[in-house]
Design an enzyme around this catalytic site. Structure first.
Site, PDB file in Angstrom:
ATOM      1  N   HIS A  55      42.067  12.194  -8.811  1.00 17.20           N
ATOM      2  CA  HIS A  55      42.694  12.213 -10.492  1.00 17.20           C
ATOM      3  C   HIS A  55      44.041  13.157 -10.081  1.00 17.20           C
ATOM      4  O   HIS A  55      43.690  13.772  -9.157  1.00 17.20           O
ATOM      5  CB  HIS A  55      42.719  12.913 -11.930  1.00 17.20           C
ATOM      6  CG  HIS A  55      42.099  13.673 -12.457  1.00 17.20           C
ATOM      7  ND1 HIS A  55      40.813  14.736 -12.024  1.00 17.20           N
ATOM      8  CD2 HIS A  55      42.714  14.737 -13.608  1.00 17.20           C
ATOM      9  CE1 HIS A  55      40.492  15.507 -12.016  1.00 17.20           C
ATOM     10  NE2 HIS A  55      42.096  15.601 -13.057  1.00 17.20           N
ATOM     11  N   HIS A  57      46.172  15.856 -11.144  1.00 18.93           N
ATOM     12  CA  HIS A  57      46.035  16.717 -12.011  1.00 18.93           C
ATOM     13  C   HIS A  57      46.337  17.907 -10.865  1.00 18.93           C
ATOM     14  O   HIS A  57      45.657  18.110 -10.255  1.00 18.93           O
ATOM     15  CB  HIS A  57      45.870  17.542 -12.734  1.00 18.93           C
ATOM     16  CG  HIS A  57      45.282  17.169 -14.252  1.00 18.93           C
ATOM     17  ND1 HIS A  57      44.385  16.611 -14.778  1.00 18.93           N
ATOM     18  CD2 HIS A  57      46.495  16.390 -14.935  1.00 18.93           C
ATOM     19  CE1 HIS A  57      44.957  16.616 -16.415  1.00 18.93           C
ATOM     20  NE2 HIS A  57      46.084  15.912 -16.040  1.00 18.93           N
ATOM     21  N   ASP A  59      45.982  21.210 -10.078  1.00 19.35           N
ATOM     22  CA  ASP A  59      44.674  21.708  -9.538  1.00 19.35           C
ATOM     23  C   ASP A  59      43.133  21.173  -9.551  1.00 19.35           C
ATOM     24  O   ASP A  59      43.087  21.356  -8.245  1.00 19.35           O
ATOM     25  CB  ASP A  59      43.769  22.616 -10.633  1.00 19.35           C
ATOM     26  CG  ASP A  59      43.086  21.673 -11.873  1.00 19.35           C
ATOM     27  OD1 ASP A  59      43.757  20.894 -12.540  1.00 19.35           O
ATOM     28  OD2 ASP A  59      42.298  22.086 -12.363  1.00 19.35           O
ATOM     29  N   HIS A  60      44.199  20.155  -8.684  1.00 22.31           N
ATOM     30  CA  HIS A  60      43.486  19.010  -7.776  1.00 22.31           C
ATOM     31  C   HIS A  60      43.923  18.328  -6.313  1.00 22.31           C
ATOM     32  O   HIS A  60      42.937  17.681  -5.588  1.00 22.31           O
ATOM     33  CB  HIS A  60      42.015  17.831  -8.636  1.00 22.31           C
ATOM     34  CG  HIS A  60      41.246  18.105 -10.252  1.00 22.31           C
ATOM     35  ND1 HIS A  60      40.625  18.571  -9.907  1.00 22.31           N
ATOM     36  CD2 HIS A  60      41.712  18.901 -11.504  1.00 22.31           C
ATOM     37  CE1 HIS A  60      39.813  19.159 -11.164  1.00 22.31           C
ATOM     38  NE2 HIS A  60      40.442  19.047 -11.056  1.00 22.31           N
ATOM     39  N   HIS A 113      40.427  11.507 -19.313  1.00 20.65           N
ATOM     40  CA  HIS A 113      40.989  12.728 -19.003  1.00 20.65           C
ATOM     41  C   HIS A 113      42.305  12.592 -18.515  1.00 20.65           C
ATOM     42  O   HIS A 113      43.379  12.937 -18.552  1.00 20.65           O
ATOM     43  CB  HIS A 113      39.946  13.773 -18.274  1.00 20.65           C
ATOM     44  CG  HIS A 113      41.108  15.046 -17.645  1.00 20.65           C
ATOM     45  ND1 HIS A 113      40.920  15.654 -19.021  1.00 20.65           N
ATOM     46  CD2 HIS A 113      41.534  14.973 -16.401  1.00 20.65           C
ATOM     47  CE1 HIS A 113      41.444  17.290 -17.817  1.00 20.65           C
ATOM     48  NE2 HIS A 113      41.727  16.966 -16.457  1.00 20.65           N
ATOM     49  N   ASP A 138      37.208  15.493 -13.594  1.00 20.37           N
ATOM     50  CA  ASP A 138      37.230  16.698 -15.041  1.00 20.37           C
ATOM     51  C   ASP A 138      36.484  15.285 -16.080  1.00 20.37           C
ATOM     52  O   ASP A 138      37.198  15.169 -17.493  1.00 20.37           O
ATOM     53  CB  ASP A 138      38.430  16.618 -14.933  1.00 20.37           C
ATOM     54  CG  ASP A 138      38.659  18.128 -14.676  1.00 20.37           C
ATOM     55  OD1 ASP A 138      37.618  18.534 -13.660  1.00 20.37           O
ATOM     56  OD2 ASP A 138      39.849  18.685 -14.683  1.00 20.37           O
ATOM     57  N   HIS A 176      34.770  22.344 -12.486  1.00 20.26           N
ATOM     58  CA  HIS A 176      34.637  23.283 -12.796  1.00 20.26           C
ATOM     59  C   HIS A 176      34.030  24.258 -13.530  1.00 20.26           C
ATOM     60  O   HIS A 176      32.855  23.459 -14.165  1.00 20.26           O
ATOM     61  CB  HIS A 176      35.576  23.428 -14.710  1.00 20.26           C
ATOM     62  CG  HIS A 176      36.925  22.561 -14.319  1.00 20.26           C
ATOM     63  ND1 HIS A 176      38.430  23.843 -14.073  1.00 20.26           N
ATOM     64  CD2 HIS A 176      38.353  21.419 -13.819  1.00 20.26           C
ATOM     65  CE1 HIS A 176      39.454  23.126 -13.870  1.00 20.26           C
ATOM     66  NE2 HIS A 176      39.445  22.197 -13.367  1.00 20.26           N
TER      67      HIS A 176
END
Length: 265
Positions: A55, A57, A59-60, A113, A138, A176
């Protein structure tokens, strides 16, 4: 025998970037940072051959531009999220076939998410020593699930059901290290679950040694993850007692549980 290695690479405060390697080439899943990936590749003598994204985001995906700047390689990701670095957009039902490391992955739509979130399922080969794997970003966590930033409770519940339907031995590679906080919430939802209590002890011992609690398995999550147990009468009773609201069906129970988790401390 399955000779691939699956390595969780810590990033940021609690992310894992997963590297899958045949001992020569490696695929990175959700590289939010470039530096930890480069360090692992250099330490192990591996070459990065492809990137998989679940996805959009930061942090990915934040490390992708730097990594492909080193060497242009294919980047696979959700078609519905318009990620600029993706060269191979994917939707549920698509297949990803990589030559090195040799991987064949089925794409599963798992919105909730984010609207376009996908997961990658690597089936076992039906031979001794082979194990199925899923990279779920996530969506599903050990004893938890992702927040609903863009999707609906009904979408997320359907996505979790799709993952829960995978073979029980499937190794679940979450993005995570949220396990201890998720377990605390799970115990509030499912206080009589003895397997969950035993898992709490084991997980605490692992983290005390700085050992990842991942991967988990689908069978284990079915037994201890309250978000996969929303139809269990004991879980529904615990929700009703805590929230003073009936939770007589799975979607209502999931919705109440996710809202409670958002504010749980």
């Amino acid at each position: 025998m399955n000779t691939l290695e699956y390595v969780p690479v810590p990033a940021f405060a609690d992310n894992y970037i997963w590297l899958v390697s045949d001992g020569r080439d490696a695929v990175a899943v959700d590289p939010g940072e470039a530096a930890p990936v480069r360090a692992q590749l250099a330490e192990r003598g591996w070459r990065l051959s492809a990137i998989l994204l679940t996805h959009h985001h930061a942090d990915h995906v934040g490390g992708v531009a730097d990594l492909i700047g080193d060497t242009p390689i294919p980047v696979y990701g959700p078609a519905a999220e318009g990620i600029a670095v993706v060269t191979h957009p994917l939707s549920g039902g698509d297949r990803v076939v990589l030559p090195s490391p040799r991987l064949e992955l089925q794409v599963i739509d798992v919105p909730g998410h984010t609207r376009g979130h996908i997961a990658y399922f690597q089936a076992g080969q039906g031979q001794p020593g082979t194990t199925p794997h899923v990279f779920c970003g996530d969506t599903l966590f050990a004893c938890g699930c992702g927040r609903l930033f863009e999707g609906t409770p009904a979408q997320m519940l359907a996505s979790l059901d799709a993952l829960a339907a995978l073979p029980g031995e499937t190794q679940v590679h979450c993005a995570h290290e949220y396990t201890l906080s998720n377990i605390r919430f799970a115990l509030a939802c499912d206080p009589g679950n003895e397997r969950l209590r035993a898992w709490s002890d084991r997980a605490q011992a692992l983290r005390a040694r700085s050992v990842p609690t991942l991967p988990t398995t689908i069978a284990h999550e079915r037994a201890v993850n309250p978000f996969l147990r929303t139809g269990d009468p004991a879980v529904q009773r615990a929700l009703a007692e805590e929230l003073h609201e009936p939770a007589a069906d799975r979607l209502t129970a999931f919705t109440l549980m996710r809202e409670w988790k958002n504010r749980f401390r």
